[in-house]
Design an enzyme around this catalytic site. Structure first.
Site, PDB file in Angstrom:
ATOM      1  N   GLN A 189     -36.113   8.424 -23.446  1.00 48.77           N
ATOM      2  CA  GLN A 189     -36.702   9.766 -23.491  1.00 48.77           C
ATOM      3  C   GLN A 189     -35.695  10.750 -24.067  1.00 48.77           C
ATOM      4  O   GLN A 189     -34.584  10.904 -23.557  1.00 48.77           O
ATOM      5  CB  GLN A 189     -37.135  10.209 -22.085  1.00 48.77           C
ATOM      6  CG  GLN A 189     -37.730  11.610 -22.054  1.00 48.77           C
ATOM      7  CD  GLN A 189     -36.713  12.651 -21.637  1.00 48.77           C
ATOM      8  OE1 GLN A 189     -35.958  12.451 -20.694  1.00 48.77           O
ATOM      9  NE2 GLN A 189     -36.682  13.785 -22.341  1.00 48.77           N
ATOM     10  N   ARG A 226     -36.786  26.070  -9.843  1.00 47.63           N
ATOM     11  CA  ARG A 226     -37.090  25.263  -8.642  1.00 47.63           C
ATOM     12  C   ARG A 226     -36.537  26.001  -7.428  1.00 47.63           C
ATOM     13  O   ARG A 226     -35.334  25.945  -7.146  1.00 47.63           O
ATOM     14  CB  ARG A 226     -36.465  23.875  -8.770  1.00 47.63           C
ATOM     15  CG  ARG A 226     -36.510  23.345 -10.209  1.00 47.63           C
ATOM     16  CD  ARG A 226     -37.379  22.205 -10.465  1.00 47.63           C
ATOM     17  NE  ARG A 226     -37.640  22.026 -11.889  1.00 47.63           N
ATOM     18  CZ  ARG A 226     -36.945  21.231 -12.727  1.00 47.63           C
ATOM     19  NH1 ARG A 226     -35.933  20.527 -12.277  1.00 47.63           N
ATOM     20  NH2 ARG A 226     -37.297  21.123 -13.982  1.00 47.63           N
ATOM     21  N   LYS A 308     -44.248  13.681 -24.869  1.00 48.66           N
ATOM     22  CA  LYS A 308     -44.480  13.891 -23.426  1.00 48.66           C
ATOM     23  C   LYS A 308     -44.497  15.382 -23.103  1.00 48.66           C
ATOM     24  O   LYS A 308     -43.579  16.110 -23.499  1.00 48.66           O
ATOM     25  CB  LYS A 308     -43.374  13.200 -22.621  1.00 48.66           C
ATOM     26  CG  LYS A 308     -43.439  13.443 -21.122  1.00 48.66           C
ATOM     27  CD  LYS A 308     -42.420  12.582 -20.391  1.00 48.66           C
ATOM     28  CE  LYS A 308     -42.450  12.773 -18.897  1.00 48.66           C
ATOM     29  NZ  LYS A 308     -41.774  13.984 -18.441  1.00 48.66           N
ATOM     30  N   HIS A 332     -45.047  17.711 -16.061  1.00 44.26           N
ATOM     31  CA  HIS A 332     -43.659  17.487 -15.646  1.00 44.26           C
ATOM     32  C   HIS A 332     -43.580  17.434 -14.113  1.00 44.26           C
ATOM     33  O   HIS A 332     -42.616  17.890 -13.501  1.00 44.26           O
ATOM     34  CB  HIS A 332     -42.770  18.600 -16.192  1.00 44.26           C
ATOM     35  CG  HIS A 332     -41.358  18.184 -16.483  1.00 44.26           C
ATOM     36  ND1 HIS A 332     -40.845  18.093 -17.747  1.00 44.26           N
ATOM     37  CD2 HIS A 332     -40.321  17.840 -15.664  1.00 44.26           C
ATOM     38  CE1 HIS A 332     -39.573  17.726 -17.701  1.00 44.26           C
ATOM     39  NE2 HIS A 332     -39.245  17.555 -16.438  1.00 44.26           N
ATOM     40  N   ARG A 335     -42.799  20.759 -12.271  1.00 41.74           N
ATOM     41  CA  ARG A 335     -41.415  21.232 -12.206  1.00 41.74           C
ATOM     42  C   ARG A 335     -41.084  22.230 -13.308  1.00 41.74           C
ATOM     43  O   ARG A 335     -39.975  22.738 -13.375  1.00 41.74           O
ATOM     44  CB  ARG A 335     -40.449  20.048 -12.285  1.00 41.74           C
ATOM     45  CG  ARG A 335     -40.570  19.125 -11.108  1.00 41.74           C
ATOM     46  CD  ARG A 335     -39.874  17.809 -11.338  1.00 41.74           C
ATOM     47  NE  ARG A 335     -38.425  17.898 -11.269  1.00 41.74           N
ATOM     48  CZ  ARG A 335     -37.707  17.857 -10.158  1.00 41.74           C
ATOM     49  NH1 ARG A 335     -38.317  17.735  -8.995  1.00 41.74           N
ATOM     50  NH2 ARG A 335     -36.400  17.931 -10.185  1.00 41.74           N
ATOM     51  N   ASP A 363     -49.232  11.675 -16.406  1.00 43.81           N
ATOM     52  CA  ASP A 363     -48.453  11.705 -15.158  1.00 43.81           C
ATOM     53  C   ASP A 363     -48.678  13.021 -14.434  1.00 43.81           C
ATOM     54  O   ASP A 363     -49.475  13.850 -14.858  1.00 43.81           O
ATOM     55  CB  ASP A 363     -46.959  11.417 -15.410  1.00 43.81           C
ATOM     56  CG  ASP A 363     -46.172  12.595 -16.003  1.00 43.81           C
ATOM     57  OD1 ASP A 363     -46.643  13.743 -15.957  1.00 43.81           O
ATOM     58  OD2 ASP A 363     -45.068  12.339 -16.517  1.00 43.81           O
ATOM     59  N   GLY A 365     -48.464  13.774 -10.133  1.00 41.13           N
ATOM     60  CA  GLY A 365     -49.282  13.621  -8.930  1.00 41.13           C
ATOM     61  C   GLY A 365     -49.849  12.232  -8.707  1.00 41.13           C
ATOM     62  O   GLY A 365     -50.619  12.037  -7.764  1.00 41.13           O
TER      63      GLY A 365
HETATM   64  C1  FMN Z   1     -35.981  14.551 -10.149  1.00 46.79           C
HETATM   65  C2  FMN Z   1     -36.783  14.542 -11.415  1.00 46.79           C
HETATM   66  C3  FMN Z   1     -36.117  14.585 -12.629  1.00 46.79           C
HETATM   67  C4  FMN Z   1     -36.863  14.570 -13.832  1.00 46.79           C
HETATM   68  N1  FMN Z   1     -36.183  14.536 -15.007  1.00 46.79           N
HETATM   69  C5  FMN Z   1     -36.892  14.439 -16.164  1.00 46.79           C
HETATM   70  C6  FMN Z   1     -36.217  14.274 -17.403  1.00 46.79           C
HETATM   71  O1  FMN Z   1     -34.987  14.216 -17.465  1.00 46.79           O
HETATM   72  N2  FMN Z   1     -36.984  14.169 -18.525  1.00 46.79           N
HETATM   73  C7  FMN Z   1     -38.349  14.228 -18.495  1.00 46.79           C
HETATM   74  O2  FMN Z   1     -39.002  14.122 -19.536  1.00 46.79           O
HETATM   75  N3  FMN Z   1     -39.013  14.354 -17.322  1.00 46.79           N
HETATM   76  C8  FMN Z   1     -38.322  14.442 -16.163  1.00 46.79           C
HETATM   77  N4  FMN Z   1     -38.981  14.535 -14.974  1.00 46.79           N
HETATM   78  C9  FMN Z   1     -40.468  14.521 -14.973  1.00 46.79           C
HETATM   79  C10 FMN Z   1     -40.998  13.094 -14.878  1.00 46.79           C
HETATM   80  O3  FMN Z   1     -40.729  12.360 -16.031  1.00 46.79           O
HETATM   81  C11 FMN Z   1     -42.518  13.088 -14.683  1.00 46.79           C
HETATM   82  O4  FMN Z   1     -43.126  13.842 -15.696  1.00 46.79           O
HETATM   83  C12 FMN Z   1     -42.944  13.640 -13.333  1.00 46.79           C
HETATM   84  O5  FMN Z   1     -42.024  13.304 -12.323  1.00 46.79           O
HETATM   85  C13 FMN Z   1     -44.301  13.092 -12.980  1.00 46.79           C
HETATM   86  O6  FMN Z   1     -44.766  13.627 -11.801  1.00 46.79           O
HETATM   87  P1  FMN Z   1     -44.635  12.905 -10.366  1.00 46.79           P
HETATM   88  O7  FMN Z   1     -43.233  13.108  -9.920  1.00 46.79           O
HETATM   89  O8  FMN Z   1     -45.630  13.630  -9.537  1.00 46.79           O
HETATM   90  O9  FMN Z   1     -44.960  11.438 -10.568  1.00 46.79           O
HETATM   91  C14 FMN Z   1     -38.277  14.551 -13.786  1.00 46.79           C
HETATM   92  C15 FMN Z   1     -38.922  14.506 -12.548  1.00 46.79           C
HETATM   93  C16 FMN Z   1     -38.196  14.494 -11.373  1.00 46.79           C
HETATM   94  C17 FMN Z   1     -38.923  14.414 -10.070  1.00 46.79           C
END
Ligand code: FMN
Length: 442
Positions: A189, A226, A308, A332, A335, A363, A365
């Site tokens: 990624q 956050r 993404k 995301h 977030r 993605d 949830g």
């Molecule tokens: C702690 C954490 C760090 C993340 N870091 C990245 C990242 O570096 N790059 C990215 O594209 N998405 C990042 N994400 C988003 C995840 O790839 C994904 O889109 C998201 O967690 C999906 O939702 P879910 O946690 O409900 O499954 C991060 C998510 C979390 C929880």
């Protein structure tokens, strides 16, 4: 016998003075005669399995859902670390809505279809996946558990599903590729950085290390706010404040692992000392990234290119026009921009618009195999998950991530069976109705 008892009871209620045993002396239940059990009867009931005394292992073994893993995780790591993973941006409205969309849908199962045996496997970008699940990119895995991305890559490789290593990884591109093992076909990624030379270098390293797809995240012009992190005074690496010192007594294993393994830092990009990471992130991502950059990346990367963070139908169309092979409808995980569209609700329109031009992933949830079944039925080729496997990682390292995948696999198999589907291809839109029910009280 049951009916007789009811009749007798209601008669005595009608005539409280009546003596039911006098009317039916033979119907009075006989007291069971007591006896000592024989050893041959007891033996099959006795289960003396060896108890795994390693911290947290019993809880991990008994976890039956992602919610159970989340609870186990919360006990294993300091609260600010847990909340860094668990939390979302601003008022966390997107995060809650993404979940509510899954909870509010209704399945319309097919009956009498003669389903005996379920095959959860699927193919995606020329890869064979044992189930339509991808472990999505998440930064700082070694913060939540000291083995970090290595443990995640091993678990994904063993399960036959991809893991997407983030640009913000704490294990290097090359080491994660090696950890995937023979079954590992991982994705890289990319955050497009202001430093385009470094961006190009990362793509070339991913290519040389054999990554199976390039995922370009486009929803992170700046890092979302956050609020849990702000209120917890969260920092990477964690500071040894008086509160942290108290926490060390409660979670000695986590702290010992943090302090006795290689210092926590980015392994992929040169960000200097760990203390400089926050500033690095703020300045590193290029907020001016455009569709022209996607075209450049398309020229640099001849494998599958996935965008993404798509949140609108017209952006899905433009991603297809720019030559993407796939998109991830993603908020995301709630977030980034709060009150952004809910990916599951966007899915049917996007499938209609570009489903025949590229592969759609989703993605945010996704917490169960039933959620995966619903998303696939509505047009997604697979789901990414973030927090679910991080909960597993926190709860039990590689074994915890394996447990997460096992939970998804079992739930998906069961759901497909109950829906009357023997293959992933049988999951069709008529099986799901969105927005059918208001959220239930917790
Ligand atoms: C702690 C954490 C760090 C993340 N870091 C990245 C990242 O570096 N790059 C990215 O594209 N998405 C990042 N994400 C988003 C995840 O790839 C994904 O889109 C998201 O967690 C999906 O939702 P879910 O946690 O409900 O499954 C991060 C998510 C979390 C929880």
């Amino acid at each position: 016998m049951c009916a007789l008892r009811t009749t007798t009871a209601s008669r005595s209620l009608d005539r409280p003075d009546a003596d039911p045993t006098a009317e039916h002396p033979a119907s009075a239940p006989a007291r069971p005669r007591r006896r000592l059990p024989r050893w041959s009867e007891l033996k099959p009931l006795v289960q003396l399995e060896p108890v795994d005394v390693r911290p947290g292992r019993r809880r991990l073994q008994r976890a039956a859902t992602v919610t159970d893993l989340r609870e186990a995780a919360a006990r294993r790591v300091p609260r600010p670390v847990f909340e860094f993973v668990d939390g979302g941006a601003e008022a966390e409205i997107t995060q809650r809505r993404a979940r509510a969309a899954f909870e509010g849908l209704e399945f319309r199962p097919r009956m009498l279809g003669g389903v005996d045996g379920v095959d959860t496997s699927t193919s995606l970008f020329g890869q064979q996946l044992s189930l339509p699940l991808v472990l999505g990119p998440t930064g700082f895995c070694r913060l939540v558990q000291h083995e970090g991305e290595t443990a995640v890559a091993r678990a994904a490789g063993a399960a036959g599903i991809p893991f997407a290593l983030t640009t913000m990884g704490t294990v290097s591109i090359e080491d994660v590729a090696a950890a995937g093992g023979a079954g590992g076909n991982h994705w890289f990624q990319l955050y497009v950085l202001r430093d385009r030379g470094l961006t190009r270098e990362l793509v070339q390293r991913a290519k040389a290390a054999g990554y199976g797809a390039l995922v370009v995240t486009v929803d992170t012009a700046v890092i979302g706010q956050r609020l849990r992190d702000v209120r917890n005074g969260f920092s990477i690496p964690p500071r040894l404040t008086p509160r942290a010192l108290v926490d060390i007594a409660a979670r000695p294993a986590w702290w010992a692992n943090l302090l006795t393994t290689a210092p926590l830092g980015f392994a992929t990009i040169p960000a200097g000392q760990p203390e400089a990471h926050g500033a690095f992130i703020d300045n590193a991502f290029d907020p001016t990234i455009s569709y022209r950059d996607l075209e450049t990346l398309r020229e640099m990367w001849d494998g599958p290119l996935i965008i993404k963070g798509v949140q609108r139908v017209d952006d899905a169309v433009r991603a297809a026009d720019a030559g993407a092979d796939g998109i991830v409808l993603s908020a995301h995980g709630g977030r980034q921009l709060d009150r952004s569209p809910v990916p599951l609700e966007l899915l049917p329109q996007v499938t209609e618009a570009v489903g025949d031009r590229l592969d759609i992933l989703l993605d945010s949830g996704v917490r169960s195999g039933a959620d995966v079944a619903a998303a696939v039925a509505l047009g997604a080729r697979a789901c990414l998950v973030g927090r679910p496997y991080l909960y597993g990682l926190m709860a039990g390292g590689q074994a915890g991530v394996e447990k997460t995948i096992q939970i998804f696999r079992d739930e998906l198999r069961r759901t497909m069976s109950l829906l009357g589907c023997s293959t992933v291809g049988d999951l069709t839109p008529d099986l799901v109705r969105l927005n059918s029910h208001p959220p239930l009280a917790p």
